[in-house]
Design a protein around this motif. Structure first.
Motif, PDB file in Angstrom:
ATOM      1  N   GLY A  20       0.818  -1.213   0.000  1.00 43.50           N
ATOM      2  CA  GLY A  20       0.000   0.000   0.000  1.00 43.50           C
ATOM      3  C   GLY A  20       0.849   1.260   0.000  1.00 43.50           C
ATOM      4  N   GLN A  21       1.906   1.250   0.785  1.00 42.53           N
ATOM      5  CA  GLN A  21       2.759   2.436   0.831  1.00 42.53           C
ATOM      6  C   GLN A  21       3.534   2.621  -0.471  1.00 42.53           C
ATOM      7  OE1 GLN A  21       4.956   2.518   4.564  1.00 42.53           O
ATOM      8  NE2 GLN A  21       3.160   3.330   5.593  1.00 42.53           N
ATOM      9  N   MET A  22       3.954   1.537  -1.093  1.00 47.01           N
ATOM     10  CA  MET A  22       4.680   1.667  -2.357  1.00 47.01           C
ATOM     11  C   MET A  22       3.783   2.268  -3.442  1.00 47.01           C
ATOM     12  SD  MET A  22       7.279  -1.611  -2.522  1.00 47.01           S
ATOM     13  CE  MET A  22       6.007  -2.841  -2.331  1.00 47.01           C
ATOM     14  N   LYS A  23       2.518   1.917  -3.416  1.00 45.22           N
ATOM     15  CA  LYS A  23       1.574   2.513  -4.369  1.00 45.22           C
ATOM     16  C   LYS A  23       1.508   4.027  -4.152  1.00 45.22           C
ATOM     17  CE  LYS A  23      -3.235   2.156  -5.852  1.00 45.22           C
ATOM     18  NZ  LYS A  23      -4.526   1.509  -5.610  1.00 45.22           N
ATOM     19  N   ALA A  24       1.482   4.448  -2.904  1.00 49.80           N
ATOM     20  CA  ALA A  24       1.455   5.879  -2.583  1.00 49.80           C
ATOM     21  C   ALA A  24       2.764   6.557  -2.991  1.00 49.80           C
ATOM     22  CB  ALA A  24       1.187   6.084  -1.091  1.00 49.80           C
ATOM     23  N   PHE A  25       3.893   5.881  -2.808  1.00 48.61           N
ATOM     24  CA  PHE A  25       5.183   6.456  -3.224  1.00 48.61           C
ATOM     25  C   PHE A  25       5.165   6.785  -4.708  1.00 48.61           C
ATOM     26  CE2 PHE A  25       7.729   3.727   0.077  1.00 48.61           C
ATOM     27  CZ  PHE A  25       7.185   4.457   1.114  1.00 48.61           C
ATOM     28  N   LYS A  26       4.633   5.851  -5.504  1.00 45.38           N
ATOM     29  CA  LYS A  26       4.624   6.031  -6.960  1.00 45.38           C
ATOM     30  C   LYS A  26       3.733   7.186  -7.393  1.00 45.38           C
ATOM     31  CE  LYS A  26       3.951   1.511  -7.703  1.00 45.38           C
ATOM     32  NZ  LYS A  26       3.741   0.242  -8.421  1.00 45.38           N
ATOM     33  N   PHE A  40      12.779  11.891  11.641  1.00 51.33           N
ATOM     34  CA  PHE A  40      14.128  11.498  12.034  1.00 51.33           C
ATOM     35  C   PHE A  40      15.004  11.223  10.816  1.00 51.33           C
ATOM     36  CE2 PHE A  40      17.490   8.732  13.617  1.00 51.33           C
ATOM     37  CZ  PHE A  40      17.899   9.435  14.731  1.00 51.33           C
ATOM     38  N   PHE A  41      14.444  10.592   9.787  1.00 57.51           N
ATOM     39  CA  PHE A  41      15.189  10.331   8.555  1.00 57.51           C
ATOM     40  C   PHE A  41      14.788  11.305   7.456  1.00 57.51           C
ATOM     41  CE2 PHE A  41      15.525   6.425  10.977  1.00 57.51           C
ATOM     42  CZ  PHE A  41      16.898   6.259  10.975  1.00 57.51           C
ATOM     43  N   SER A  42      14.299  12.459   7.861  1.00 57.53           N
ATOM     44  CA  SER A  42      13.996  13.612   7.029  1.00 57.53           C
ATOM     45  C   SER A  42      12.779  13.443   6.142  1.00 57.53           C
ATOM     46  CB  SER A  42      15.220  14.015   6.196  1.00 57.53           C
ATOM     47  OG  SER A  42      14.928  15.140   5.412  1.00 57.53           O
ATOM     48  N   SER A  43      12.848  12.570   5.157  1.00 58.87           N
ATOM     49  CA  SER A  43      11.824  12.508   4.107  1.00 58.87           C
ATOM     50  C   SER A  43      11.107  11.164   4.093  1.00 58.87           C
ATOM     51  CB  SER A  43      12.485  12.733   2.748  1.00 58.87           C
ATOM     52  OG  SER A  43      13.340  11.642   2.443  1.00 58.87           O
ATOM     53  N   HIS A 140       6.757   0.695  13.599  1.00 56.76           N
ATOM     54  CA  HIS A 140       7.100   2.041  14.042  1.00 56.76           C
ATOM     55  C   HIS A 140       7.366   2.962  12.846  1.00 56.76           C
ATOM     56  CE1 HIS A 140       9.282   5.308  15.964  1.00 56.76           C
ATOM     57  NE2 HIS A 140      10.340   5.012  15.232  1.00 56.76           N
ATOM     58  N   HIS A 141       8.242   2.535  11.953  1.00 51.60           N
ATOM     59  CA  HIS A 141       8.593   3.402  10.824  1.00 51.60           C
ATOM     60  C   HIS A 141       7.482   3.478   9.780  1.00 51.60           C
ATOM     61  CE1 HIS A 141      12.438   4.746  12.122  1.00 51.60           C
ATOM     62  NE2 HIS A 141      12.876   3.520  12.310  1.00 51.60           N
ATOM     63  N   ARG A 142       6.703   2.413   9.615  1.00 50.54           N
ATOM     64  CA  ARG A 142       5.567   2.524   8.697  1.00 50.54           C
ATOM     65  C   ARG A 142       4.539   3.505   9.238  1.00 50.54           C
ATOM     66  NH1 ARG A 142       6.013  -2.966   7.959  1.00 50.54           N
ATOM     67  NH2 ARG A 142       4.246  -3.265   9.349  1.00 50.54           N
ATOM     68  N   GLY A 143       4.416   3.612  10.545  1.00 53.09           N
ATOM     69  CA  GLY A 143       3.537   4.631  11.132  1.00 53.09           C
ATOM     70  C   GLY A 143       4.019   6.031  10.790  1.00 53.09           C
ATOM     71  N   LEU A 149       2.915  10.432   4.447  1.00 53.30           N
ATOM     72  CA  LEU A 149       2.167  10.251   3.204  1.00 53.30           C
ATOM     73  C   LEU A 149       0.803  10.932   3.281  1.00 53.30           C
ATOM     74  CD1 LEU A 149       3.128   6.550   2.493  1.00 53.30           C
ATOM     75  CD2 LEU A 149       3.625   8.499   0.988  1.00 53.30           C
ATOM     76  N   THR A 150       0.157  10.838   4.424  1.00 50.88           N
ATOM     77  CA  THR A 150      -1.129  11.513   4.608  1.00 50.88           C
ATOM     78  C   THR A 150      -0.953  13.020   4.484  1.00 50.88           C
ATOM     79  OG1 THR A 150      -1.940   9.715   6.005  1.00 50.88           O
ATOM     80  CG2 THR A 150      -3.073  11.835   6.190  1.00 50.88           C
ATOM     81  N   ALA A 151       0.093  13.550   5.113  1.00 52.40           N
ATOM     82  CA  ALA A 151       0.370  14.985   5.021  1.00 52.40           C
ATOM     83  C   ALA A 151       0.696  15.404   3.584  1.00 52.40           C
ATOM     84  CB  ALA A 151       1.519  15.358   5.953  1.00 52.40           C
TER      85      ALA A 151
END
Length: 168
Positions: A20-26, A40-43, A140-143, A149-151
Motif C-alpha cells: 500500500g505504501q509503495m503505491k502511494a510512493f509512486k 528522524f530520517f527527514s523525508s 514504528h517506521h511505517r507509522g 504520506l497523509t500529510a
C-alpha cells in the motif's frame, strides 16, 4: 513470548502494508518523496530507505544471507532511485515471508549473537526478543511513513492488523 504463527502473521502484515505504501510512493513526485518533513530520517524516501536497510540487516542476522550496503548512518540513502527501491523492497518482503514460513518454534529459542555497529561490539540477545524487535521496528517506521504520506495528500488503506485480508 513469541510463536512461529506470530512471525508468519507479521511477515504477511509487513508485505501488505508495504504494498500500500509503495503505491502511494509512486503517486508522488520525486521532489515530494524527498521533501524534508522534519522526521528522524527527514523525508518519506529517507525513512523508507532506512526501514528497508534495517529489514535487510536483521534478515542477514536471522537467515545468514546478504546484508545491506553501507552503514546505519547512511541507511536513509540506500537507494537514490524509486524503482530500484521498489524492486528491492519487494525482494526483501519475499525474503522475510520465506524466512517466517520456514521457522520452527525451536528457531525462536536461545540467543542470537551478532555484531552491532551501533554498539561497536558483539551482542547476544534472545532470538524471540530480536524477532519481536524486528517486526516492531517495521511498524514504528511505517507509522511515520503513513503520517508523512497523509500529510503529502495520499490516502492510504486500512492499517489495522485485524482488517488484513485472509488472502493476499
Amino acid at each position: 513470548m513469541i510463536t512461529v504463527e506470530y512471525c508468519r502473521q507479521m511477515a504477511r502484515y509487513n508485505a501488505w502494508q508495504n504494498r500500500g505504501q509503495m503505491k502511494a510512493f509512486k503517486a508522488l513526485t520525486p521532489m515530494a518523496l524527498r521533501k524534508d518533513r522534519k522526521a528522524f530520517f527527514s523525508s518519506i524516501f529517507g525513512t523508507a530507505n532506512h526501514l528497508l536497510w534495517a529489514d535487510q540487516l536483521w534478515m542477514s542476522r536471522f537467515d545468514g544471507g546478504f546484508g545491506p550496503a553501507g552503514s546505519g548512518a547512511l541507511s536513509a540513502e540506500l537507494h537514490d532511485n524509486l524503482q530500484l527501491y521498489l524492486d528491492d523492497r519487494m525482494r526483501t518482503d519475499a525474503r522475510i515471508t520465506r524466512w517466517a514460513e520456514r521457522l520452527s518454534q525451536v528457531d525462536l529459542v536461545g540467543p542470537l549473537t551478532y555484531h552491532s555497529a551501533i554498539a561497536d561490539r558483539e551482542l547476544s540477545k534472545p532470538m524471540g526478543l530480536c524477532a519481536v524487535h524486528f517486526f516492531n521496528h517495521q511498524t514504528h517506521h511505517r507509522g511515520q511513513l503513513h503520517a508523512m504520506l497523509t500529510a503529502a495528500g495520499q490516502t492510504l488503506g486500512d492499517t489495522d492488523l485485524v482488517f488484513m485480508p485472509d488472502e493476499l
